[in-house]
Scaffold this active site. Structure first.
Site, PDB file in Angstrom:
ATOM      1  CG  ASP A  71      31.834  26.466 -12.616  1.00 17.25           C
ATOM      2  OD1 ASP A  71      31.743  27.353 -11.788  1.00 17.25           O
ATOM      3  OD2 ASP A  71      31.340  26.349 -13.882  1.00 17.25           O
ATOM      4  CB  ILE A  72      26.770  23.579 -12.793  1.00 21.49           C
ATOM      5  CG1 ILE A  72      26.523  23.169 -11.330  1.00 21.49           C
ATOM      6  CG2 ILE A  72      25.786  23.224 -13.803  1.00 21.49           C
ATOM      7  CD1 ILE A  72      25.414  23.737 -10.676  1.00 21.49           C
ATOM      8  CG  ASN A  79      20.125  30.552 -13.851  1.00 16.16           C
ATOM      9  OD1 ASN A  79      19.319  29.729 -13.232  1.00 16.16           O
ATOM     10  ND2 ASN A  79      21.167  30.924 -13.261  1.00 16.16           N
ATOM     11  CD  GLU A 114      27.736  29.523 -11.952  1.00 14.15           C
ATOM     12  OE1 GLU A 114      28.592  29.820 -13.127  1.00 14.15           O
ATOM     13  OE2 GLU A 114      27.271  30.091 -11.231  1.00 14.15           O
TER      14      GLU A 114
END
Length: 222
Positions: A71-72, A79, A114
């Site tokens: 997971d980023i 964003n 993500e």
């Protein structure tokens, strides 16, 4: 045909309508349906199908198989700060890094916004931590150019679990165990890998039911 051209499948062999052309069209459409449009990796559907095949292989052969969920970290901040165009650049960069780091037999996939996953068949437990750390550090060290004068970097949290050997488990149970390790990595500060200490040698009640083809007897001594 425009969609095929945009995805890099525009050059089909043979004259339109020929057997070779039709076969190429079918192959291109099959590949397109299994790929995530943004990252180019396997999509969720292809990932789940591959996971089921790997569960079946491990149940029959007993060979180890590792599932990593990535997971980023703080992707929403990317964003919010730079816009979705830059968010897409980050996702693409992470996907490219995963593709560069894995073996031909491994399957990297984008399974959520993500969130990524990698299925690693025949990955010995002794190498699991090294493999996961290599992915993490390669992503951490990647410089993502978002404009001619600006670049940024991102990190990922990684959780991993092995498929139970000699047991026909389910995809959801395997994903759940890897997710638990991912949550642990996040809770411990992110930008780290957390793997199950050893391949699971015990099985859950649900897996016992799958193994023996019936309900698990209740413990009447409780």
């Amino acid at each position: 045909m425009q969609l095929l051209q945009q995805s890099g499948h525009g050059d089909l062999c043979g004259a339109p309508g020929s057997v070779a052309w039709l076969q190429g069209l079918i192959d291109a459409l099959c590949d397109l349906s299994s790929r995530d449009a943004l990252s180019g990796l396997a999509n969720r559907r292809a990932f789940e199908a591959a996971l089921l095949r790997e569960i079946d292989r491990v149940a029959r052969s007993g060979e180890p198989a590792l599932l990593l969920i990535l997971d980023i970290d703080h992707f929403k901040r990317v964003n919010d700060s730079y816009g979705h165009r830059v968010g897409d650049l980050v996702i693409t960069a992470v996907a490219e890094t995963l593709q560069e780091c894995v073996r031909p037999m491994d399957l990297p996939a984008r399974i959520g916004g993500e969130e990524f996953a990698v299925i690693l068949p025949n990955c010995a437990p002794a190498f699991a931590s090294t493999v996961a750390e290599r992915l993490r550090t390669r992503i951490e060290n990647r410089i993502i150019e978002i404009s001619p004068s600006q670049a940024l970097g991102v990190t990922v949290s990684i959780g991993g679990a092995f498929a139970p050997q000699w047991v026909r488990s389910t995809a959801s149970l395997w994903i759940e165990r890897a997710d638990l390790q991912l949550y642990r990595a996040k809770s411990e500060g992110r930008n780290r890998t957390c793997l199950e200490p050893t391949p699971v040698s015990t099985v859950s009640a649900e897996e016992k039911g799958l193994l023996f083809g019936g309900a698990v007897p209740e413990d009447n001594d409780a």
